[in-house]
Motif scaffolding. Structure first.
Motif, PDB file in Angstrom:
ATOM      1  N   ILE A  57      -8.530   3.300  -0.722  1.00  0.00           N
ATOM      2  CA  ILE A  57      -9.196   2.906  -1.953  1.00  0.00           C
ATOM      3  C   ILE A  57      -9.822   4.159  -2.556  1.00  0.00           C
ATOM      4  N   ALA A  58      -9.586   4.352  -3.849  1.00  0.00           N
ATOM      5  CA  ALA A  58     -10.113   5.527  -4.538  1.00  0.00           C
ATOM      6  C   ALA A  58     -10.526   5.119  -5.944  1.00  0.00           C
ATOM      7  N   SER A  59     -11.420   5.896  -6.522  1.00  0.00           N
ATOM      8  CA  SER A  59     -11.856   5.644  -7.890  1.00  0.00           C
ATOM      9  C   SER A  59     -11.412   6.765  -8.802  1.00  0.00           C
ATOM     10  N   GLY A  60     -11.160   6.386 -10.047  1.00  0.00           N
ATOM     11  CA  GLY A  60     -10.890   7.348 -11.101  1.00  0.00           C
ATOM     12  C   GLY A  60     -11.990   7.246 -12.141  1.00  0.00           C
ATOM     13  N   THR A  61     -12.167   8.285 -12.915  1.00  0.00           N
ATOM     14  CA  THR A  61     -13.266   8.322 -13.877  1.00  0.00           C
ATOM     15  C   THR A  61     -12.934   7.643 -15.204  1.00  0.00           C
ATOM     16  N   SER A  62     -11.660   7.380 -15.445  1.00  0.00           N
ATOM     17  CA  SER A  62     -11.211   6.707 -16.670  1.00  0.00           C
ATOM     18  C   SER A  62      -9.883   6.023 -16.364  1.00  0.00           C
ATOM     19  N   ARG A  64      -7.087   6.603 -17.778  1.00  0.00           N
ATOM     20  CA  ARG A  64      -6.068   7.662 -17.710  1.00  0.00           C
ATOM     21  C   ARG A  64      -6.096   8.341 -16.339  1.00  0.00           C
ATOM     22  N   HIS A  65      -7.304   8.588 -15.807  1.00  0.00           N
ATOM     23  CA  HIS A  65      -7.443   9.219 -14.497  1.00  0.00           C
ATOM     24  C   HIS A  65      -6.887   8.308 -13.402  1.00  0.00           C
ATOM     25  N   VAL A  66      -7.205   7.010 -13.477  1.00  0.00           N
ATOM     26  CA  VAL A  66      -6.707   6.031 -12.496  1.00  0.00           C
ATOM     27  C   VAL A  66      -5.183   6.043 -12.479  1.00  0.00           C
ATOM     28  N   LYS A  67      -4.580   5.981 -13.661  1.00  0.00           N
ATOM     29  CA  LYS A  67      -3.117   5.960 -13.755  1.00  0.00           C
ATOM     30  C   LYS A  67      -2.524   7.262 -13.225  1.00  0.00           C
ATOM     31  N   SER A  68      -3.137   8.388 -13.542  1.00  0.00           N
ATOM     32  CA  SER A  68      -2.634   9.689 -13.086  1.00  0.00           C
ATOM     33  C   SER A  68      -2.701   9.817 -11.570  1.00  0.00           C
ATOM     34  N   ILE A  69      -3.770   9.326 -10.966  1.00  0.00           N
ATOM     35  CA  ILE A  69      -3.899   9.374  -9.504  1.00  0.00           C
ATOM     36  C   ILE A  69      -2.786   8.550  -8.865  1.00  0.00           C
ATOM     37  N   ALA A  70      -2.570   7.346  -9.371  1.00  0.00           N
ATOM     38  CA  ALA A  70      -1.516   6.479  -8.824  1.00  0.00           C
ATOM     39  C   ALA A  70      -0.145   7.144  -8.969  1.00  0.00           C
ATOM     40  N   TRP A  95      -7.142  -1.053 -12.419  1.00  0.00           N
ATOM     41  CA  TRP A  95      -6.893  -1.155 -10.980  1.00  0.00           C
ATOM     42  C   TRP A  95      -5.384  -1.032 -10.804  1.00  0.00           C
ATOM     43  N   VAL A  96      -4.954   0.057 -10.221  1.00  0.00           N
ATOM     44  CA  VAL A  96      -3.523   0.255  -9.979  1.00  0.00           C
ATOM     45  C   VAL A  96      -3.282   0.196  -8.479  1.00  0.00           C
ATOM     46  N   MET A 108      -8.982   2.490  -8.582  1.00  0.00           N
ATOM     47  CA  MET A 108      -9.744   1.593  -9.444  1.00  0.00           C
ATOM     48  C   MET A 108     -10.800   2.334 -10.259  1.00  0.00           C
ATOM     49  N   LEU A 109     -11.142   1.744 -11.391  1.00  0.00           N
ATOM     50  CA  LEU A 109     -12.327   2.196 -12.097  1.00  0.00           C
ATOM     51  C   LEU A 109     -13.544   1.776 -11.274  1.00  0.00           C
TER      52      LEU A 109
END
Length: 138
Positions: A57-62, A64-70, A95-96, A108-109
């Motif tokens: 489980i990880a968080s992104g800051t936006s 766009r960040h969430v999608k890029s991490i996935a 949430w990807v 996730m955000l």
């Protein structure tokens, strides 16, 4: 011949031999680190779920960040010749989920992560009750 479109078959090939769970987990953690994912947690769900061995489980800051991490997780997995079995949520990117078989990744955000509290859901019973800790300190 019929003018109706034929159903498409998606072929998922797992490399022979497939990467070990440890290799796959390390790959996911490296990908998350590469794009500076926040609060990355790995949860061992062996014995609790037949779906996977680990959840990351990880968080992104936006969004766009969430999608890029996935997407980076998928790119790194491809280096091990692993294609995701599924990927959900990239449209809204709040949430990807990336399903790599033995490792399932949730990006996730922060507000979604707090709302669904997956860490608490999957770690219930892992810690000794608070009363036992108090007794040990006394």
């Amino acid at each position: 011949m019929s003018n109706q479109p034929q159903p498409q078959t998606i072929k998922v090939e797992i490399p022979t031999p497939p990467p070990s769970v440890e290799q796959l987990l390390a790959c996911v953690l490296e990908a998350a680190g590469e794009l500076k994912a926040k609060d990355v947690v790995q949860i061992d769900v062996r014995g609790k779920s037949s779906v996977a061995d680990y959840f990351v489980i990880a968080s992104g800051t936006s969004s766009r960040h969430v999608k890029s991490i996935a997407e980076e997780v998928v790119r790194f997995a491809k280096k091990l010749d692993m294609m995701p079995l599924g990927m959900e949520g990239e449209g809204e990117a709040e949430w990807v989920l990336v399903d790599l078989g033995d490792v399932v990744v949730h990006v996730m955000l922060p507000r979604m992560r707090e709302l669904y509290a997956l860490e608490r859901l999957w770690t219930v019973g892992d810690q000794p009750p608070a009363d036992d800790q108090d007794d040990e300190e006394a």
